[in-house]
Design a protein around this motif. Structure first.
Motif, PDB file in Angstrom:
ATOM      1  N   GLN A  49       0.853  -1.182   0.000  1.00  0.00           N
ATOM      2  CA  GLN A  49       0.000   0.000   0.000  1.00  0.00           C
ATOM      3  C   GLN A  49       0.894   1.238   0.000  1.00  0.00           C
ATOM      4  N   ALA A  50       0.672   2.134  -0.950  1.00  0.00           N
ATOM      5  CA  ALA A  50       1.417   3.396  -0.968  1.00  0.00           C
ATOM      6  C   ALA A  50       0.923   4.286   0.169  1.00  0.00           C
ATOM      7  N   PRO A  51       1.807   5.098   0.735  1.00  0.00           N
ATOM      8  CA  PRO A  51       1.354   6.063   1.739  1.00  0.00           C
ATOM      9  C   PRO A  51       0.372   7.047   1.100  1.00  0.00           C
ATOM     10  N   THR A  52      -0.523   7.566   1.883  1.00  0.00           N
ATOM     11  CA  THR A  52      -1.494   8.550   1.402  1.00  0.00           C
ATOM     12  C   THR A  52      -0.919   9.954   1.571  1.00  0.00           C
ATOM     13  N   SER A  53      -1.602  10.930   1.007  1.00  0.00           N
ATOM     14  CA  SER A  53      -1.196  12.323   1.217  1.00  0.00           C
ATOM     15  C   SER A  53      -1.250  12.680   2.697  1.00  0.00           C
ATOM     16  N   ALA A  54      -2.218  12.143   3.413  1.00  0.00           N
ATOM     17  CA  ALA A  54      -2.296  12.393   4.863  1.00  0.00           C
ATOM     18  C   ALA A  54      -1.063  11.819   5.565  1.00  0.00           C
ATOM     19  N   ASP A  55      -0.609  10.644   5.128  1.00  0.00           N
ATOM     20  CA  ASP A  55       0.602  10.046   5.700  1.00  0.00           C
ATOM     21  C   ASP A  55       1.828  10.909   5.426  1.00  0.00           C
ATOM     22  N   ALA A  56       1.802  11.663   4.335  1.00  0.00           N
ATOM     23  CA  ALA A  56       2.957  12.464   3.920  1.00  0.00           C
ATOM     24  C   ALA A  56       3.030  13.823   4.619  1.00  0.00           C
ATOM     25  N   GLU A  57       1.967  14.253   5.282  1.00  0.00           N
ATOM     26  CA  GLU A  57       1.940  15.600   5.875  1.00  0.00           C
ATOM     27  C   GLU A  57       3.071  15.823   6.876  1.00  0.00           C
ATOM     28  N   ALA A  58       3.233  14.938   7.839  1.00  0.00           N
ATOM     29  CA  ALA A  58       4.275  15.117   8.865  1.00  0.00           C
ATOM     30  C   ALA A  58       5.682  15.023   8.255  1.00  0.00           C
ATOM     31  N   PRO A  59       5.969  14.032   7.399  1.00  0.00           N
ATOM     32  CA  PRO A  59       7.294  14.007   6.777  1.00  0.00           C
ATOM     33  C   PRO A  59       7.583  15.250   5.923  1.00  0.00           C
ATOM     34  N   LEU A  60       6.579  15.770   5.227  1.00  0.00           N
ATOM     35  CA  LEU A  60       6.778  16.994   4.452  1.00  0.00           C
ATOM     36  C   LEU A  60       7.107  18.167   5.369  1.00  0.00           C
ATOM     37  N   GLN A  61       6.412  18.258   6.499  1.00  0.00           N
ATOM     38  CA  GLN A  61       6.696  19.342   7.440  1.00  0.00           C
ATOM     39  C   GLN A  61       8.104  19.206   8.010  1.00  0.00           C
ATOM     40  N   ARG A  62       8.546  17.975   8.270  1.00  0.00           N
ATOM     41  CA  ARG A  62       9.923  17.763   8.745  1.00  0.00           C
ATOM     42  C   ARG A  62      10.934  18.190   7.678  1.00  0.00           C
ATOM     43  N   MET A  63      10.614  17.914   6.405  1.00  0.00           N
ATOM     44  CA  MET A  63      11.494  18.361   5.315  1.00  0.00           C
ATOM     45  C   MET A  63      11.594  19.883   5.295  1.00  0.00           C
ATOM     46  N   VAL A  64      10.462  20.553   5.371  1.00  0.00           N
ATOM     47  CA  VAL A  64      10.440  22.021   5.365  1.00  0.00           C
ATOM     48  C   VAL A  64      11.280  22.556   6.518  1.00  0.00           C
ATOM     49  N   ASP A  65      11.065  22.008   7.714  1.00  0.00           N
ATOM     50  CA  ASP A  65      11.806  22.466   8.885  1.00  0.00           C
ATOM     51  C   ASP A  65      13.305  22.202   8.737  1.00  0.00           C
ATOM     52  N   ALA A  66      13.661  21.044   8.196  1.00  0.00           N
ATOM     53  CA  ALA A  66      15.078  20.710   8.006  1.00  0.00           C
ATOM     54  C   ALA A  66      15.726  21.669   7.006  1.00  0.00           C
ATOM     55  N   ILE A  67      15.052  21.952   5.915  1.00  0.00           N
ATOM     56  CA  ILE A  67      15.599  22.862   4.907  1.00  0.00           C
ATOM     57  C   ILE A  67      15.754  24.265   5.485  1.00  0.00           C
ATOM     58  N   LYS A  68      14.770  24.721   6.239  1.00  0.00           N
ATOM     59  CA  LYS A  68      14.873  26.029   6.898  1.00  0.00           C
ATOM     60  C   LYS A  68      16.093  26.081   7.806  1.00  0.00           C
ATOM     61  N   GLY A  69      16.380  24.961   8.469  1.00  0.00           N
ATOM     62  CA  GLY A  69      17.514  24.904   9.394  1.00  0.00           C
ATOM     63  C   GLY A  69      18.840  24.562   8.737  1.00  0.00           C
ATOM     64  N   GLY A  70      18.838  24.379   7.424  1.00  0.00           N
ATOM     65  CA  GLY A  70      20.079  24.062   6.718  1.00  0.00           C
ATOM     66  C   GLY A  70      20.469  22.598   6.771  1.00  0.00           C
ATOM     67  N   ALA A  71      19.596  21.743   7.294  1.00  0.00           N
ATOM     68  CA  ALA A  71      19.874  20.309   7.405  1.00  0.00           C
ATOM     69  C   ALA A  71      19.194  19.574   6.257  1.00  0.00           C
ATOM     70  N   HIS A  72      19.713  19.738   5.061  1.00  0.00           N
ATOM     71  CA  HIS A  72      19.075  19.187   3.863  1.00  0.00           C
ATOM     72  C   HIS A  72      19.813  17.982   3.301  1.00  0.00           C
ATOM     73  N   GLY A  73      20.757  17.433   4.026  1.00  0.00           N
ATOM     74  CA  GLY A  73      21.585  16.342   3.515  1.00  0.00           C
ATOM     75  C   GLY A  73      20.844  15.048   3.229  1.00  0.00           C
ATOM     76  N   ALA A  74      19.676  14.865   3.808  1.00  0.00           N
ATOM     77  CA  ALA A  74      18.915  13.630   3.592  1.00  0.00           C
ATOM     78  C   ALA A  74      18.053  13.687   2.330  1.00  0.00           C
ATOM     79  N   TYR A  75      18.063  14.813   1.643  1.00  0.00           N
ATOM     80  CA  TYR A  75      17.190  15.012   0.486  1.00  0.00           C
ATOM     81  C   TYR A  75      18.019  15.244  -0.770  1.00  0.00           C
ATOM     82  N   ILE A  76      17.418  14.970  -1.911  1.00  0.00           N
ATOM     83  CA  ILE A  76      18.101  15.199  -3.182  1.00  0.00           C
ATOM     84  C   ILE A  76      17.601  16.521  -3.756  1.00  0.00           C
ATOM     85  N   PRO A  77      18.497  17.513  -3.887  1.00  0.00           N
ATOM     86  CA  PRO A  77      18.082  18.777  -4.508  1.00  0.00           C
ATOM     87  C   PRO A  77      18.270  18.716  -6.025  1.00  0.00           C
TER      88      PRO A  77
END
Length: 137
Positions: free
Chosen positions: A98-126
């Motif tokens: 089962q693929a995650p739903t958009s609701a499942d993605a809300e918290a991880p997306l917010q963590r991504m936003v917060d990490a990028i704001k803080g300069g901690a973007h190493g876990a993501y592909i730009p």
């Protein structure tokens, strides 16, 4: 698998044993108000600045045909004067076929936003606006 382009990311996500949901955060580079003259010079030459998340979206790999499709959709939501410079990508794996739903993605997306704001973007592909990976220093 090495990700050398956005198409590689799509291919890798589609080949995973569990269905995936791709997470994207679009960011701009801005110069802080208190920047030094040297920082301003570097920024005007296309270097430096602070990454500022502008918008985010989640998609299954099947919902996204190509990088140009993602860019086209992003253009619909880009506010005038707030154009993005790069998009950060991550994958959220599903479970039990089962693929995650958009609701499942809300918290991880917010963590991504917060990490990028803080300069901690190493876990993501730009990716730049042409769909090529960017090396951030």
């Amino acid at each position: 698998m090495e990700i050398a382009s956005f198409d590689d990311l799509l291919h890798a996500a589609r080949m995973q044993p569990e269905p995936q949901r791709l997470l994207f955060v679009f960011a701009a580079a801005e110069l802080p108000d208190d920047a030094t003259p040297a920082q301003r010079t570097r920024f005007e030459a296309g270097q430096g600045g602070a990454l500022v998340p502008l918008m985010c979206v989640d998609k299954t790999p099947q919902e996204l045909a190509s990088f140009s499709a993602l860019v086209e959709e992003a253009q619909q939501f880009t506010a005038p004067g707030h154009d993005w410079a790069m998009v950060f990508a991550a994958a959220l794996p599903g479970t039990l076929n089962q693929a995650p739903t958009s609701a499942d993605a809300e918290a991880p997306l917010q963590r991504m936003v917060d990490a990028i704001k803080g300069g901690a973007h190493g876990a993501y592909i730009p990716f730049n606006r042409q769909g090529q990976p960017v090396r951030l220093g």
